[in-house]
Enzyme design. Sequence first.
Site, PDB file in Angstrom:
ATOM      1  N   ASP A 286       0.836  -1.200   0.000  1.00 27.41           N
ATOM      2  CA  ASP A 286       0.000   0.000   0.000  1.00 27.41           C
ATOM      3  C   ASP A 286       0.872   1.250   0.000  1.00 27.41           C
ATOM      4  O   ASP A 286       1.629   1.489   0.935  1.00 27.41           O
ATOM      5  CB  ASP A 286      -0.892  -0.005   1.251  1.00 27.41           C
ATOM      6  CG  ASP A 286      -1.764   1.237   1.342  1.00 27.41           C
ATOM      7  OD1 ASP A 286      -2.967   1.130   1.035  1.00 27.41           O
ATOM      8  OD2 ASP A 286      -1.260   2.318   1.731  1.00 27.41           O
TER       9      ASP A 286
ATOM     10  N   TYR B 255       3.215   9.909  -0.610  1.00 30.59           N
ATOM     11  CA  TYR B 255       4.354   9.266   0.072  1.00 30.59           C
ATOM     12  C   TYR B 255       5.651   9.472  -0.716  1.00 30.59           C
ATOM     13  O   TYR B 255       6.730   9.267  -0.183  1.00 30.59           O
ATOM     14  CB  TYR B 255       4.130   7.754   0.233  1.00 30.59           C
ATOM     15  CG  TYR B 255       2.928   7.346   1.048  1.00 30.59           C
ATOM     16  CD1 TYR B 255       2.162   8.264   1.755  1.00 30.59           C
ATOM     17  CD2 TYR B 255       2.546   6.005   1.109  1.00 30.59           C
ATOM     18  CE1 TYR B 255       1.052   7.871   2.483  1.00 30.59           C
ATOM     19  CE2 TYR B 255       1.445   5.598   1.841  1.00 30.59           C
ATOM     20  CZ  TYR B 255       0.693   6.535   2.521  1.00 30.59           C
ATOM     21  OH  TYR B 255      -0.396   6.124   3.240  1.00 30.59           O
TER      22      TYR B 255
ATOM     23  N   LYS C  95      -2.978   5.956  -3.792  1.00 28.38           N
ATOM     24  CA  LYS C  95      -4.016   6.921  -3.405  1.00 28.38           C
ATOM     25  C   LYS C  95      -3.795   8.258  -4.095  1.00 28.38           C
ATOM     26  O   LYS C  95      -2.659   8.680  -4.301  1.00 28.38           O
ATOM     27  CB  LYS C  95      -4.017   7.126  -1.885  1.00 28.38           C
ATOM     28  CG  LYS C  95      -4.065   5.845  -1.096  1.00 28.38           C
ATOM     29  CD  LYS C  95      -4.003   6.086   0.412  1.00 28.38           C
ATOM     30  CE  LYS C  95      -3.548   4.839   1.137  1.00 28.38           C
ATOM     31  NZ  LYS C  95      -2.105   4.610   1.076  1.00 28.38           N
TER      32      LYS C  95
ATOM     33  N   HIS D  19      -7.584   9.883  -1.199  1.00 28.24           N
ATOM     34  CA  HIS D  19      -6.839   9.864   0.068  1.00 28.24           C
ATOM     35  C   HIS D  19      -7.594  10.538   1.223  1.00 28.24           C
ATOM     36  O   HIS D  19      -7.569  10.035   2.345  1.00 28.24           O
ATOM     37  CB  HIS D  19      -5.470  10.524  -0.137  1.00 28.24           C
ATOM     38  CG  HIS D  19      -4.416   9.999   0.774  1.00 28.24           C
ATOM     39  ND1 HIS D  19      -3.094   9.903   0.420  1.00 28.24           N
ATOM     40  CD2 HIS D  19      -4.477   9.529   2.049  1.00 28.24           C
ATOM     41  CE1 HIS D  19      -2.389   9.403   1.425  1.00 28.24           C
ATOM     42  NE2 HIS D  19      -3.213   9.173   2.419  1.00 28.24           N
TER      43      HIS D  19
END
Length: 279
Positions: free
Chosen positions: A49, A54, A79, A112
């Site tokens: 994930d 990120y 996301k 998200h």
Amino acid sequence: MPKNLQATTTLHNGVKMPWLGLGVFLVEDGQEVIDSVKAAIKNGYKSIDTAAIYKNEEGVGQGIRESGIAREDLFVTSKLWNGDQGYESTLAACETSLKKLGLDYLDLYLIHWPVPSQGKYKDTWRALEELYKDGKVKAIGVSNFKEHHLEELIKDAEVVPMVNQVEFHPNLSQKELHEYCKKKGIQLEAWSPLKQGQLLDDPTLIKIAEKHGKTTAQVIIRWDLQSEVVTIPKSTKAHRIIANADVFDFELTAEDMDAINALNKDERIGPDPDEFKKV
């Protein structure tokens, strides 16, 4: 009840999603995330994930390629970040994520955050529905949506979200949201299941862990699974990645489950989804 690391839950569209996966929030792009992904896959994980925000999708993709495991045997989630919400920008953002990951499709793509102040998540969802119909994404869902966000979304949606990934741990068990999602056929998924390590010294959890000869982290992950919640604990260390998956050889009793459920304080470590609007 999942019997091993390869066990899956079936989403309402028939897609099979592993109950346990590796989360890579705050894992640095480059060698750190490559090694984490490879260690997880080498030790039987099938689910990874990540997210655009990120900033490690390229490393995740590299780790997947270097693992030597066939793409179709893995379940990859990413996301959409808040600043990319909106119909056209969502389509473009998904393409960017796929390109960075080096993949032809995602197994799961999530909005998200709802960012209600933007008023864009319905348009964003239309784009996810299109990506789903086009086969770019095998399943679509949301993250950090409360019941009223889901209600509003579902009103005009053609496809009900398959997953809602939320902050979920013994201090924030979100019972009403969980029940709502069950009624709608939406699979609840936990982020930060260990409350970023804050629960590891909890006396109740330590006592239950000692009884089962397990760590507190393993007890929490087991509690997630027995609560029918998909979970994605994060670690960059191979021995912890292995330990986090060593939860299929014991079962929490009803008394254990009640004791852990009683730890709920409705206490978040992350932002409130009604207020969070960072782009």
